[in-house]
Design a protein around this motif. Structure first.
Motif, PDB file in Angstrom:
ATOM      1  N   LEU A  20      24.750 -11.711  -8.064  1.00 58.37           N
ATOM      2  CA  LEU A  20      24.677 -10.249  -8.113  1.00 58.37           C
ATOM      3  C   LEU A  20      25.885  -9.620  -8.808  1.00 58.37           C
ATOM      4  O   LEU A  20      25.870  -8.441  -9.133  1.00 58.37           O
TER       5      LEU A  20
ATOM      6  N   ASP B  22      17.993  -0.069   1.160  1.00 55.53           N
ATOM      7  CA  ASP B  22      18.145  -1.024   0.055  1.00 55.53           C
ATOM      8  C   ASP B  22      18.823  -0.297  -1.102  1.00 55.53           C
ATOM      9  O   ASP B  22      18.308   0.708  -1.594  1.00 55.53           O
TER      10      ASP B  22
ATOM     11  N   GLU C 283      22.260  -9.543   0.537  1.00 56.42           N
ATOM     12  CA  GLU C 283      21.899  -8.477  -0.393  1.00 56.42           C
ATOM     13  C   GLU C 283      22.539  -7.150   0.014  1.00 56.42           C
ATOM     14  O   GLU C 283      22.931  -6.983   1.165  1.00 56.42           O
TER      15      GLU C 283
ATOM     16  N   LYS D 233      21.948  -4.426   1.457  1.00 56.25           N
ATOM     17  CA  LYS D 233      20.985  -3.772   2.329  1.00 56.25           C
ATOM     18  C   LYS D 233      21.622  -3.520   3.686  1.00 56.25           C
ATOM     19  O   LYS D 233      22.461  -4.300   4.139  1.00 56.25           O
TER      20      LYS D 233
END
Length: 187
Positions: free
Chosen positions: A94, A12, A173, A175
């Protein structure tokens, strides 16, 4: 997403940390790039017009688009991911552009796909700027090198794992999922 038992670990990325690192690298590389430019070309004049600033902004946006396209090319060329498995766009929430594949690829290919845009949209424009006597192009390259900070953060985490492990990119995301290769057929 794969079953929980298929996931060895989740990488992450802390976007705030990456953003600060990118800002610092942007400033440092811009200064260093222009110092090297001055040394190679016996100085330069800082004389930016409105047109120069517009061209710089347009070039920056275009190179960001190319940056993401080179990720896709890397997934296809190094990871053998089909074009139909890929997606790209901008995550406004984001504040990032992204390119992804919904298929896992081996770690060695993922690392190459992560760094391909650094070379093609960062280093190459900087070198081209030195060659064609363009400080604006040197700056664009420096900004795109720094813009690869998230890619380097992911790469830094991936070097801890063997080259043969499968890596799955999160579609939403920043990740990465390091997968257990024992159930390769079920992925």
């Amino acid at each position: 997403m794969e079953n929980k038992e298929d996931i060895l670990t989740i990488i992450d990325i802390d976007l705030k940390k990456v953003a600060w690192f990118s800002l610092i690298i942007t400033v440092l590389l811009s200064i260093l790039g222009l110092v090297i430019y001055s040394w190679l070309h016996d100085g330069f004049n800082i004389n930016f017009s409105i047109v120069d600033l517009l061209l710089f902004f347009l070039g920056y946006v275009l190179l960001i688009v190319f940056h993401e396209c080179f990720h896709l090319i890397g997934f296809w060329f190094f990871g053998k991911a089909p074009w139909s498995s890929m997606d790209y766009g901008v995550n406004l929430k984001l504040g990032i552009a992204y390119a992804t594949t919904n298929l896992p690829i081996v770690n060695s290919a993922m690392k190459k796909a992560l760094l391909l845009p650094f070379w093609m949209t960062g280093v190459l424009p900087m070198l081209l700027g030195y060659w064609v006597d363009s400080p604006g192009l040197v700056l664009l390259g420096a900004w795109l090198v720094a813009g690869a900070a998230g890619d380097f953060a992911m790469y830094k985490e991936l070097i801890k794992y063997p080259a043969h492990l499968l890596i799955k990119d999160d579609p939403v995301e920043p990740k990465l999922y390091v997968l257990n290769n024992k159930k390769q057929d079920s992925i």
